[in-house]
Design a protein around this motif. Structure first.
Motif, PDB file in Angstrom:
ATOM      1  N   THR A  40      11.689  69.890  43.957  1.00  0.00           N
ATOM      2  CA  THR A  40      11.467  71.184  43.296  1.00  0.00           C
ATOM      3  C   THR A  40      10.147  71.316  42.539  1.00  0.00           C
ATOM      4  OG1 THR A  40      12.419  70.457  41.221  1.00  0.00           O
ATOM      5  CG2 THR A  40      13.948  71.290  42.878  1.00  0.00           C
ATOM      6  N   LYS A  41       9.256  70.329  42.621  1.00  0.00           N
ATOM      7  CA  LYS A  41       8.066  70.412  41.756  1.00  0.00           C
ATOM      8  C   LYS A  41       7.264  71.683  42.021  1.00  0.00           C
ATOM      9  CE  LYS A  41       5.230  67.104  44.424  1.00  0.00           C
ATOM     10  NZ  LYS A  41       6.088  66.170  45.174  1.00  0.00           N
ATOM     11  N   THR A  42       6.881  72.331  40.970  1.00  0.00           N
ATOM     12  CA  THR A  42       6.145  73.616  40.921  1.00  0.00           C
ATOM     13  C   THR A  42       6.981  74.832  41.376  1.00  0.00           C
ATOM     14  OG1 THR A  42       5.126  73.759  43.138  1.00  0.00           O
ATOM     15  CG2 THR A  42       3.988  72.384  41.507  1.00  0.00           C
ATOM     16  N   GLU A  61      13.537  65.830  41.113  1.00  0.00           N
ATOM     17  CA  GLU A  61      12.610  66.278  40.060  1.00  0.00           C
ATOM     18  C   GLU A  61      11.531  65.230  39.828  1.00  0.00           C
ATOM     19  OE1 GLU A  61      12.749  69.191  38.312  1.00  0.00           O
ATOM     20  OE2 GLU A  61      14.447  69.829  39.535  1.00  0.00           O
ATOM     21  N   ASN A  62      10.298  65.681  39.687  1.00  0.00           N
ATOM     22  CA  ASN A  62       9.172  64.762  39.476  1.00  0.00           C
ATOM     23  C   ASN A  62       8.753  64.591  38.026  1.00  0.00           C
ATOM     24  OD1 ASN A  62       8.711  65.586  42.400  1.00  0.00           O
ATOM     25  ND2 ASN A  62       7.234  63.933  42.088  1.00  0.00           N
ATOM     26  N   ARG A  63       8.933  65.638  37.232  1.00  0.00           N
ATOM     27  CA  ARG A  63       8.390  65.567  35.874  1.00  0.00           C
ATOM     28  C   ARG A  63       9.469  65.897  34.862  1.00  0.00           C
ATOM     29  NH1 ARG A  63       4.518  69.411  37.871  1.00  0.00           N
ATOM     30  NH2 ARG A  63       3.002  68.329  39.166  1.00  0.00           N
ATOM     31  N   GLY A 208      12.155  59.376  53.852  1.00  0.00           N
ATOM     32  CA  GLY A 208      11.310  60.418  54.448  1.00  0.00           C
ATOM     33  C   GLY A 208      10.982  61.610  53.568  1.00  0.00           C
ATOM     34  N   MET A 209       9.878  62.298  53.941  1.00  0.00           N
ATOM     35  CA  MET A 209       9.463  63.549  53.306  1.00  0.00           C
ATOM     36  C   MET A 209       9.244  64.593  54.425  1.00  0.00           C
ATOM     37  SD  MET A 209       7.198  61.866  50.212  1.00  0.00           S
ATOM     38  CE  MET A 209       5.744  62.753  50.558  1.00  0.00           C
ATOM     39  N   SER A 210       8.643  65.747  54.078  1.00  0.00           N
ATOM     40  CA  SER A 210       8.532  66.822  55.078  1.00  0.00           C
ATOM     41  C   SER A 210       7.900  66.361  56.386  1.00  0.00           C
ATOM     42  CB  SER A 210       7.701  67.988  54.524  1.00  0.00           C
ATOM     43  OG  SER A 210       8.405  68.645  53.504  1.00  0.00           O
ATOM     44  N   GLY A 211       6.865  65.515  56.300  1.00  0.00           N
ATOM     45  CA  GLY A 211       6.096  65.181  57.490  1.00  0.00           C
ATOM     46  C   GLY A 211       6.618  63.994  58.285  1.00  0.00           C
ATOM     47  N   VAL A 224      16.603  62.125  52.395  1.00  0.00           N
ATOM     48  CA  VAL A 224      15.244  62.554  52.725  1.00  0.00           C
ATOM     49  C   VAL A 224      14.817  63.574  51.679  1.00  0.00           C
ATOM     50  CG1 VAL A 224      15.266  61.956  55.170  1.00  0.00           C
ATOM     51  CG2 VAL A 224      16.138  64.188  54.476  1.00  0.00           C
ATOM     52  N   ARG A 225      13.622  63.366  51.123  1.00  0.00           N
ATOM     53  CA  ARG A 225      13.137  64.177  49.992  1.00  0.00           C
ATOM     54  C   ARG A 225      12.151  65.213  50.519  1.00  0.00           C
ATOM     55  NH1 ARG A 225      11.672  58.827  48.794  1.00  0.00           N
ATOM     56  NH2 ARG A 225       9.557  59.626  49.030  1.00  0.00           N
ATOM     57  N   ILE A 226      12.595  66.474  50.548  1.00  0.00           N
ATOM     58  CA  ILE A 226      11.809  67.505  51.234  1.00  0.00           C
ATOM     59  C   ILE A 226      11.419  68.627  50.269  1.00  0.00           C
ATOM     60  CG2 ILE A 226      11.746  69.104  53.177  1.00  0.00           C
ATOM     61  CD1 ILE A 226      12.408  66.507  54.380  1.00  0.00           C
ATOM     62  N   GLY A 227      10.115  68.875  50.160  1.00  0.00           N
ATOM     63  CA  GLY A 227       9.624  69.982  49.346  1.00  0.00           C
ATOM     64  C   GLY A 227       9.025  71.077  50.216  1.00  0.00           C
ATOM     65  N   THR A 228       7.852  70.785  50.770  1.00  0.00           N
ATOM     66  CA  THR A 228       7.075  71.780  51.521  1.00  0.00           C
ATOM     67  C   THR A 228       7.880  72.448  52.646  1.00  0.00           C
ATOM     68  OG1 THR A 228       5.196  70.332  51.102  1.00  0.00           O
ATOM     69  CG2 THR A 228       4.860  72.121  52.669  1.00  0.00           C
ATOM     70  N   ALA A 229       8.636  71.687  53.392  1.00  0.00           N
ATOM     71  CA  ALA A 229       9.340  72.263  54.545  1.00  0.00           C
ATOM     72  C   ALA A 229      10.478  73.186  54.122  1.00  0.00           C
ATOM     73  CB  ALA A 229       9.860  71.158  55.470  1.00  0.00           C
ATOM     74  N   GLU A 233       4.060  75.637  51.001  1.00  0.00           N
ATOM     75  CA  GLU A 233       3.029  74.866  50.298  1.00  0.00           C
ATOM     76  C   GLU A 233       3.156  75.075  48.797  1.00  0.00           C
ATOM     77  OE1 GLU A 233       0.775  72.747  51.465  1.00  0.00           O
ATOM     78  OE2 GLU A 233       1.483  73.042  53.535  1.00  0.00           O
ATOM     79  N   ARG A 234       2.929  74.000  48.044  1.00  0.00           N
ATOM     80  CA  ARG A 234       3.023  74.127  46.585  1.00  0.00           C
ATOM     81  C   ARG A 234       1.792  74.794  46.007  1.00  0.00           C
ATOM     82  NH1 ARG A 234       5.941  69.529  47.587  1.00  0.00           N
ATOM     83  NH2 ARG A 234       4.127  68.222  47.909  1.00  0.00           N
ATOM     84  N   GLU A 235       2.016  75.623  44.970  1.00  0.00           N
ATOM     85  CA  GLU A 235       0.901  76.230  44.249  1.00  0.00           C
ATOM     86  C   GLU A 235       0.806  75.550  42.903  1.00  0.00           C
ATOM     87  OE1 GLU A 235       2.021  80.317  44.135  1.00  0.00           O
ATOM     88  OE2 GLU A 235       1.483  80.667  46.230  1.00  0.00           O
TER      89      GLU A 235
HETATM   90  C1  PLP Z   1       6.502  65.957  46.344  1.00  0.00           C
HETATM   91  C2  PLP Z   1       7.350  64.796  46.726  1.00  0.00           C
HETATM   92  C3  PLP Z   1       8.153  64.821  47.881  1.00  0.00           C
HETATM   93  C4  PLP Z   1       8.201  65.989  48.851  1.00  0.00           C
HETATM   94  O1  PLP Z   1       7.022  66.068  49.594  1.00  0.00           O
HETATM   95  P1  PLP Z   1       6.865  67.156  50.755  1.00  0.00           P
HETATM   96  O2  PLP Z   1       5.801  66.587  51.620  1.00  0.00           O
HETATM   97  O3  PLP Z   1       6.474  68.436  50.110  1.00  0.00           O
HETATM   98  O4  PLP Z   1       8.174  67.254  51.461  1.00  0.00           O
HETATM   99  C5  PLP Z   1       8.958  63.718  48.139  1.00  0.00           C
HETATM  100  N1  PLP Z   1       8.976  62.656  47.316  1.00  0.00           N
HETATM  101  C6  PLP Z   1       8.225  62.587  46.197  1.00  0.00           C
HETATM  102  C7  PLP Z   1       8.305  61.379  45.326  1.00  0.00           C
HETATM  103  C8  PLP Z   1       7.392  63.657  45.875  1.00  0.00           C
HETATM  104  O5  PLP Z   1       6.646  63.590  44.760  1.00  0.00           O
END
Ligand code: PLP
Length: 237
Positions: A40-42, A61-63, A208-211, A224-229, A233-235
């Protein structure tokens, strides 16, 4: 452009859930073994709530500060929150009552602080050991060769329970290279299970992440930790 409409978030989640299930089946695994975490960052709380409406049950959560500012606005019914960002020891007390797992444990001083703050609220915090699998200067985490010894030391801290491993492997564009790091992580998890007495609950691999989540699932990822997908894109402001 950042996708903001509720339909795109819902569509992204639906598509990802299908891709995750497909990757699991391809790997001979049960799709239920893999949880899609929304990072969820940003991302504003309203958009995170749209993701929850679309079936997300786990937030990353990152922060600490960002979590504190959005926490009350989240629709948390049936939702778990995990901390996945680099953790400063002085922030632990702000998050121990809000998250059910910390993925980014990488040093004993942090272990001590989590143990102490968890004890203060009478809980046992689930943690993952973060491994710097690509041995990159820019990334946190213990080295793979240190991980077994580190995991054993965690047993001295009763208010913290080791659940598995987390990694952010080097970014590579090629699936074979991605798989190299994920399979090393999977081997390391098996090694740690074999060498810890209390290993029944060591079963989480957060990779894994989005890519690269398809490659991660092929090699045992359970989160799997997915933000962008999901959110686009994060602002960063
Ligand atoms: C931002 C982040 C992600 C997600 O990355 P995306 O490429 O946007 O899916 C996963 N893990 C960590 C630790 C992150 O900081």
């Amino acid at each position: 452009m950042k996708e903001k409409s509720s339909s795109s978030i819902a569509e992204n989640i639906k598509r990802l859930q299908d891709e995750i299930a497909e990757a699991a089946i391809q790997a001979g695994r049960d799709p239920k073994e893999v949880t899609l975490m929304a990072v969820t960052k940003t991302v504003p709380a309203e958009e995170v709530n749209l993701a929850i409406d679309s079936g997300i049950t786990l937030l990353g959560e990152n922060r600490a500060q960002e979590l504190e500012s959005k926490f009350l606005a989240y629709d948390k019914e049936g939702v778990d929150i995990h901390f996945i960002g680099h953790m400063q020891s002085n922030k632990v007390r702000h998050i121990v009552d809000k998250v059910t797992m910390i993925h980014s444990v990488d040093r004993i001083s942090l272990v001590k602080e989590i143990d102490k703050r968890a004890r203060a609220i009478d809980t046992v915090m689930d943690v993952l050991l973060q491994v710097n699998i690509g041995e990159e200067e820019s990334k946190s985490g213990v080295l793979a060769k240190e991980a077994v010894d580190f995991s054993k030391r965690l047993q001295e801290y009763p208010n913290l329970r080791l659940r598995g491993l987390m990694a952010i492997p080097p970014w590579v564009d090629n699936q074979n290279q991605q798989e190299h790091y994920f399979s090393k992580m999977n081997e390391l998890l098996v090694d740690i299970q074999a060498k810890n007495r209390d290993n029944k609950s060591i079963d989480v691999l957060s990779t894994g992440m989005s890519g690269d989540f398809i490659a991660a699932i092929k090699h045992g990822a359970t989160i799997v930790r997915i933000g962008t997908a999901i959110f686009g894109e994060r602002e960063y402001s």
